[in-house]
Design a protein around this motif. Structure first.
Motif, PDB file in Angstrom:
ATOM      1  N   ARG A  92     -34.919 -44.133  25.470  1.00 24.47           N
ATOM      2  CA  ARG A  92     -35.063 -45.127  24.411  1.00 24.47           C
ATOM      3  C   ARG A  92     -34.119 -44.709  23.284  1.00 24.47           C
ATOM      4  O   ARG A  92     -34.366 -43.738  22.586  1.00 24.47           O
ATOM      5  CB  ARG A  92     -36.520 -45.164  23.929  1.00 24.47           C
ATOM      6  N   LEU A  93     -33.026 -45.415  23.138  1.00 23.25           N
ATOM      7  CA  LEU A  93     -32.050 -45.040  22.115  1.00 23.25           C
ATOM      8  C   LEU A  93     -32.473 -45.593  20.756  1.00 23.25           C
ATOM      9  O   LEU A  93     -33.139 -46.607  20.672  1.00 23.25           O
ATOM     10  CB  LEU A  93     -30.660 -45.593  22.468  1.00 23.25           C
ATOM     11  N   ARG A  94     -32.112 -44.887  19.697  1.00 25.32           N
ATOM     12  CA  ARG A  94     -32.374 -45.343  18.343  1.00 25.32           C
ATOM     13  C   ARG A  94     -31.101 -45.182  17.527  1.00 25.32           C
ATOM     14  O   ARG A  94     -30.222 -44.405  17.884  1.00 25.32           O
ATOM     15  CB  ARG A  94     -33.484 -44.493  17.685  1.00 25.32           C
ATOM     16  N   PHE A  95     -31.035 -45.890  16.397  1.00 19.44           N
ATOM     17  CA  PHE A  95     -29.915 -45.699  15.483  1.00 19.44           C
ATOM     18  C   PHE A  95     -30.073 -44.375  14.755  1.00 19.44           C
ATOM     19  O   PHE A  95     -31.198 -43.942  14.543  1.00 19.44           O
ATOM     20  CB  PHE A  95     -29.868 -46.832  14.453  1.00 19.44           C
ATOM     21  N   PRO A  96     -28.999 -43.763  14.322  1.00 22.47           N
ATOM     22  CA  PRO A  96     -27.601 -44.148  14.509  1.00 22.47           C
ATOM     23  C   PRO A  96     -27.114 -43.843  15.920  1.00 22.47           C
ATOM     24  O   PRO A  96     -27.396 -42.779  16.452  1.00 22.47           O
ATOM     25  CB  PRO A  96     -26.863 -43.266  13.487  1.00 22.47           C
ATOM     26  N   VAL A  97     -26.380 -44.780  16.553  1.00 21.75           N
ATOM     27  CA  VAL A  97     -25.889 -44.519  17.903  1.00 21.75           C
ATOM     28  C   VAL A  97     -24.638 -43.657  17.887  1.00 21.75           C
ATOM     29  O   VAL A  97     -24.178 -43.203  18.923  1.00 21.75           O
ATOM     30  CB  VAL A  97     -25.626 -45.810  18.717  1.00 21.75           C
TER      31      VAL A  97
END
Lengths: 373, 109, 477
Positions: free
Chosen positions: C445-450
Motif C-alpha cells: 500500500r503506497l503512500r505519499f510522498p512517492v
C-alpha cells in the motif's frame, strides 16, 4: 441459521484492545472469538506512533497509564515477545517561559494528587538528555520510565498469544448486526452468525455502529492523525520528545529512522477506510521539527500515512459496561492515545466480565456520560 | 570500470568537479552517477544496514542505490542530477549525516 | 522553480506518453504543465534525446531518434515543461480538481489542476539473483542509459543476462560502437516458443516481427549466446568478479567486470497506487497494472494513466495512448465534447491497435522463469533493507498474509525505493507460500510522498493561515 461459531465472549474488532481483551480472557480461562473486518492490526493499532507514555495524560487516564507501564516493562511475560519496547523516557519541552510555567504548575498539581511520574527539568539537564534540541527551549517535564514500542508487532504478539491459548480469530469478516435472543448475543457477520453470552465492542472508529445497535449511540468522531518517517540517520536521540504549545511527537527508532507525529489530521472517509494526507498541515509539522531539531532541516522524508482512530469529544475513551443492556462492554474511543493503554484495558475488560469489577478507576470512562440525562 | 567512447569524449566540454576531494573532469550532460562510474568508482556508498558497498543500479531514479552526498547534501539520487562545475561529490557511508559533519569522508568500512 | 499556481492539466512524466498528452492538451488551448524528474525530456526510451553525445544516428537507431520529433512538438505546443521536478503527491482539492505536490531543488509547491495525467512509464522487472547487489552488476537498461547520456560503456569482460528484447537491442547497440560483450546468457526456457505459439500469427503481422528478427541476427553476430540458463550468480567480494551460470545442470564460471541484467519491464505503479486507483494483477505479464479504459481513465475520476504505466506496450503505443489521455482530459474539462473526442481519437486508437498487436507473443515468449522471479536462500529480495528470500519465506510461513504485514515484520519494502525493486517479488513469493493468486495477496500500500522530499522542502509549502483543522492536543491541564 446455524451458528458459524460460538464462544463465551464475542469481541468485535481485532485491534490492540480487542486482542488484549482476548488474551486476558484466555488467561482467565474464558473462551473468546475476535471478529475483524480486515486483518488484525489493520488500522490505528498497527500504524500509530508507538508511544508508551504516562506523560501528558488526562487525569482520568493516569492510573491506567501507570498500571499499563508496569505491564510494558514485563511485556514478554504477558505475550512472549518484547514488542520492540524500549525505555528511554519521554519529555515534553517548553519553548518559552509561558509554557514552562504551565508545565511546572502541572507537575505541582500532579504531585498534590499523589503522582510523581512527571518531573520538571531545567535547561542544563534538558540539553544533556537531548543534545540535538534547539537551544531556545527552556525546560521540560520528563517521565523517566516511559518509552515506545512497535505497534503492529505488539498487536500481532497479543493476537498470537491469545490464539496459542485457544482464542479464535475471524479476519476478513464484517459484522452486519448484533442482537439479543434468549439471553445470548447473535452477531450476524458476512461469514455467518456468531453467538456468545457476552459482547465486547472494540471496534475503534467503527464502534458507534455497535453502540447504535445496542441503543446507546455516542458522539464518536473518526479522525486520522498523520505520521511521517524519514530515511535512516545516525543516532542522535534517545527519549521521545513531545511539544507543548504546538503539537509534536518526535522519536528516533533503533534503525535510525525518525518518526514525526503529533496529531495533525488527514481527511478521512471512515466507511471507505481511506485517508488523504494534508500536506499543508504536514508543512506545519515540518516547521515545528525544523525549529526544535535543526539537524533535521535536510532530513529525507520518505513516507507519510494516517491511521483511522476514534475520538470522543472529551478526548478520553469509553471503557466499561453498557449503560442499557447486560453482558455488553465497551473499549473504544482512545482519541489517538490508546496504544500504551492496550495491555491494561484488556485486563480491565476481562475483570469486568469474569468478576464484575476492576480495581482501576474507570468511572470517568463510562458510556453513560454521553447519554441524555 | 567504464570508458568514454571517442564520439562522446570529443562531444562536450569538460566539467571540473571533485569526488571525495579528488579532482575529476566529467563531461557536460553527465549525471553525477555517470561521472562517478566514469571516474572509476563503481560503488558510491555503503549501506546503513550492513555497510555493504553499493553502486548505481537502474540509472533511472527507481532503485535508490546511487545515493551520495552532493554539495554537502546526503541521500541525493545521483542519476537524476546533472554535473555542474565546482560540484563536490562524496561517497555516502552508512546512514545520511546532516549538519556540519555532512560529507566528511569517513572511508569505507 | 517557476510553477504556475493553477492550470488545467498536469502531466507527470515527459516520456513518449507524457509528451504526446501534453502536446494534445496544450494545442487545444488547455493550460498544461508537464513535470519530469530528469534534467531533459524523453523519459527512458528517448533518454537524453536533446543532449546525447551519440550523434551518429546509426548507433542508437531510427526508433530512438523519433523522440526528437516529439520533443519538437512539445516545444511548439505552449505547454509549460518543468524538468528536475518530482511530483510527490496528488490529492483531491476542496472544490474540485486536484493539488499536485511538486518538489524541486530545495523547494516544494502545490499546483491546482483540473485533470492529472500520469505518464510515469515503466521500470525494469526486479531480477533477484545471488550477488545482484554487488557493484558492477547493473540493469541492462541502465547500461543503455549510460551509453545514451554519456557515451560510456563498461570495460570487459561484459556479460549480458536474462530474457527479453532489450537484451538483444543492447547487444546490437554495443556492437555498433565496438564495445565487446563476452556473452549473452539467455534465461528464456527452451520450449517457451510453444507457449507463445498461439500468438505467433499476430506477432508475425505486427511491426515487431521484422525488427525483432533483425535484432536477433545482429545480437547473434556480435556475441556468444548461451541458451537455457537455469541459474545465475554474481560472485565477488566487494565488487563483481565473475558470473556462474548453469545450463542442463552443469555450472560454468566466467570472469566478469560488468553484469547487465534484464528480464523485461513492468509498469511503475507507485503514484497510481498511492492515489488509490484500482489495480489488477495481469497473470500473463506477472505484474500489477492500473485498471483503465481505452482512454486511460482510471477508477479515480480525473486521473488518467498513459503509456507503459498502464501496461507495457512500447514507445509507439505509449505515444498513441498519450494522445488518447490528452483527448480524454480535454473532454473532461469541457473543451471538446465526447463526440469530438471520439472522432479525434479514432486515429490514435488505430495506432494503439497496430502497436499492441503481437505483444502477447512477446509477453509469452519472454515471461521470466519462476526461479528468477521467486528466489530462494540468501538471495537479497529487498535491496534497500537487505532482506533475503529465506527471511521472506519464513515470515510467510509464520502466517504473514501479505506484503503490508510483511513490511511491519521485516522492514521489507520500507526502504527508499518504496518497493519498486522488491514488490513484485514479495507478492509472488507470498502467493506461492499461501497457494493463492498474487491478485489475492495484493501489493504494498503506497503512500505519499512517492518520491522523497526533504523536511525543508515540506516546511516550505504554503499553509493555511489559520489552521481550521482541529488538532488532537495534549492539553496542559
Amino acid at each position: 441459521m446455524t451458528a458459524l461459531a460460538s464462544a463465551e465472549v464475542i469481541i468485535v474488532g481485532g485491534g490492540l484492545h480487542g486482542c488484549s481483551a482476548a488474551l486476558h480472557l484466555a488467561r482467565a480461562g474464558v473462551g473468546a472469538i475476535v471478529v475483524e473486518k480486515n486483518y488484525v492490526g489493520r488500522h490505528a493499532s498497527g500504524v500509530n506512533a508507538g508511544g508508551v507514555r504516562t506523560l501528558a495524560r488526562h487525569d482520568a487516564e493516569i492510573p491506567l497509564a501507570l498500571a499499563a507501564l508496569e505491564l510494558w516493562h514485563r511485556i514478554g511475560d504477558l505475550v512472549d515477545d518484547d514488542c520492540g519496547f524500549e525505555c528511554h523516557g519521554q519529555l515534553r519541552v517548553a519553548e518559552n517561559d509561558g509554557e514552562a510555567a504551565s508545565l511546572r504548575e502541572r507537575a505541582a498539581r500532579l504531585r498534590a494528587l499523589g503522582y510523581a511520574h512527571e518531573r520538571w527539568i531545567e535547561r542544563d539537564e534538558l540539553f544533556a538528555r537531548v543534545p540535538a534540541l534547539s537551544r531556545h527551549c527552556v525546560g521540560a517535564l520528563v517521565a523517566e520510565r516511559d518509552g515506545a514500542a512497535l505497534p503492529y508487532r505488539t498487536t500481532w504478539a497479543f493476537r498470537r498469544k491469545a490464539e496459542a491459548l485457544g482464542q479464535r480469530f475471524f479476519e476478513g469478516t464484517r459484522v452486519h448486526g448484533v442482537g439479543r435472543a434468549d439471553g445470548a448475543w447473535n452477531v450476524e457477520t458476512s461469514a455467518g452468525r456468531l453467538t456468545g453470552r457476552v459482547l465486547v465492542n472494540c471496534a475503534g472508529a467503527w464502534a458507534n455502529a455497535v453502540c447504535t445497535q445496542l441503543g446507546e449511540p455516542v458522539p464518536l468522531e473518526p479522525i486520522a492523525p498523520m505520521m511521517l518517517v524519514t530515511l535512516r540517520m545516525p543516532h542522535f536521540l534517545d527519549p521521545v520528545v513531545l511539544g507543548t504549545g504546538r503539537p509534536l511527537s518526535f522519536k528516533q527508532t533503533q534503525e535510525g529512522t525518525v518518526l514525526i507525529g503529533g496529531g495533525r489530521r488527514a481527511k478521512v472517509e471512515c466507511d471507505a477506510e481511506t485517508t488523504e494526507l494534508d500536506f499543508r498541515e504536514l508543512a506545519l509539522s515540518a516547521q515545528t521539527v525544523r525549529d526544535l531539531f535543526p539537524v533535521m532541516r535536510e532530513a529525507t522524508i520518505h513516507r507519510g500515512w494516517a491511521g483511522i482512530e476514534a475520538r470522543m469529544p472529551d478526548d478520553i475513551p469509553v471503557i466499561g459496561p453498557s449503560a442499557v443492556t447486560p453482558d455488553a462492554f465497551h473499549a473504544f474511543g482512545f482519541s489517538a492515545h490508546g496504544f500504551a493503554l492496550g495491555p491494561i484495558v484488556g485486563r480491565i475488560t476481562a475483570d469486568l466480565i469474569t468478576r464484575g469489577a476492576t480495581e482501576l478507576p474507570i468511572a470517568p470512562f463510562a458510556i453513560g456520560r454521553f447519554l441524555p440525562a | 570500470m567504464y570508458k568514454r567512447l571517442p564520439d562522446a569524449a570529443a562531444a562536450a566540454p569538460a566539467v571540473l568537479l571533485t569526488i571525495d576531494g579528488a579532482d575529476f573532469a566529467a563531461r557536460a550532460g553527465d549525471t553525477v552517477a555517470a561521472a562517478l562510474l566514469a571516474a572509476g568508482y563503481d560503488a558510491c556508498r555503503t549501506t546503513p544496514v550492513t555497510g555493504a558497498p553499493r553502486g548505481p543500479f537502474c540509472l533511472m531514479g527507481v532503485c535508490f542505490d546511487c545515493l551520495a552526498v552532493v554539495d554537502g547534501l546526503p541521500n541525493q539520487q545521483t542519476c537524476l542530477i546533472p554535473v555542474r562545475a565546482g560540484m563536490r561529490i562524496e561517497r555516502q557511508q552508512g546512514a545520511a549525516v546532516f549538519g556540519p559533519a555532512a560529507g566528511s569522508a569517513q572511508g569505507p568500512r | 522553480m517557476t510553477l504556475p499556481e493553477r492550470c488545467d492539466v498536469v502531466v507527470v512524466g515527459a516520456g513518449p506518453a507524457g509528451l504526446a498528452a501534453a502536446v494534445e492538451c496544450a494545442r487545444a488551448g488547455a493550460a498544461t504543465v508537464i513535470l519530469d524528474e530528469q534534467a531533459g525530456p524523453g523519459g527512458q526510451i528517448y533518454r537524453a534525446i536533446t543532449s546525447t553525445p551519440m550523434q551518429n544516428r546509426d548507433v542508437l537507431g531510427a526508433d530512438y531518434w523519433h523522440g526528437a520529433t516529439l520533443v519538437a512538438a512539445l516545444q511548439g505546443s505552449g505547454a509549460t515543461y518543468v524538468p528536475r521536478a518530482a511530483a510527490f503527491a496528488v490529492s483531491r482539492a476542496d472544490g474540485g480538481g486536484f493539488e499536485v505536490g511538486v518538489a524541486s531543488g530545495g523547494a516544494a509547491a502545490l499546483i491546482r489542476a483540473g485533470q492529472v495525467i500520469l505518464a510515469t512509464g515503466a521500470l525494469e522487472r526486479p531480477f533477484p539473483i545471488p550477488g545482484w547487489t554487488l557493484p558492477g552488476v547493473i540493469a541492462a537498461g541502465a547500461a543503455q542509459i549510460l551509453l545514451k547520456t554519456a557515451g560510456l560503456v563498461p570495460e570487459g569482460p561484459v556479460v549480458l543476462a536474462g530474457t527479453g528484447p532489450l537484451l538483444y537491442l543492447v547487444a546490437a547497440q554495443f556492437a555498433r560502437v565496438g564495445a565487446a560483450i563476452d556473452c549473452l546468457l539467455d534465461t528464456t526456457p527452451p520450449g517457451r516458443i510453444r507457449d507463445a505459439w498461439p500468438h505467433a500469427g499476430a506477432f508475425l503481422a505486427s511491426p515487431y516481427a521484422a525488427k525483432g528478427f533483425a535484432l536477433l541476427r545482429q545480437a547473434r553476430a556480435s556475441t556468444r549466446i548461451v541458451r537455457g540458463v537455469e541459474r545465475l550468480e554474481a560472485l565477488g567480494a566487494q565488487r563483481l568478479a565473475s558470473v556462474r551460470y548453469t545450463v542442463g545442470g552443469r555450472a560454468t564460471e566466467i570472469p566478469a567486470a560488468a553484469l547487465l541484467l534484464h528480464q523485461g519491464v513492468v509498469p511503475d505503479i507507485n503514484l497510481s497506487n498511492a492515489i488509490g486507483c484500482d489495480h489488477r494483477w495481469h497473470a500473463a505479464r506477472s505484474c500489477f497494472e492500473p485498471v483503465v479504459d481505452v482512454y486511460g481513465a482510471t477508477s479515480a475520476a480525473g486521473i488518467t494513466v498513459a503509456g507503459d504505466g498502464a501496461g507495457i506496450a512500447g514507445a509507439q503505443a505509449a505515444e498513441a495512448r498519450g494522445t488518447l489521455a490528452g483527448l480524454h482530459a480535454l473532454a473532461a474539462l469541457g473543451r471538446i465534447d465526447a463526440g469530438e473526442r471520439d472522432n479525434r481519437a479514432a486515429e490514435a486508437k488505430a495506432r494503439v491497435a497496430r502497436w499492441t498487436r503481437g505483444r502477447a507473443f512477446v509477453d509469452a515468449l519472454y515471461r521470466p522463469p519462476d526461479a528468477f522471479r521467486m528466489p530462494l536462500g540468501d538471495t537479497v529480495v529487498c535491496r534497500c533493507e537487505e532482506i533475503t528470500a529465506e527471511q521472506v519465506i519464513a515470515t510467510a510461513r509464520l502466517g504473514c498474509p501479505g506484503p503490508n504485514q510483511m513490511k511491519s515484520f521485516l522492514r521489507c519494502g520500507m526502504g527508499p525505493c518504496q518497493g519498486r525493486l522488491c514488490g513484485l517479488t514479495v507478492t509472488e513469493m507470498i502467493a506461492r507460500e499461501r497457494g493463492v493468486s498474487p491478485a489475492e495477496v495484493g501489493y504494498y500500500r503506497l503512500r505519499f510522498p512517492v518520491k522523497p522530499i526533504t523536511l525543508g522542502e515540506l516546511a516550505s509549502l504554503p499553509q493555511t493561515t489559520a489552521s481550521t483543522q482541529a488538532v488532537v492536543r495534549m492539553k496542559a491541564h
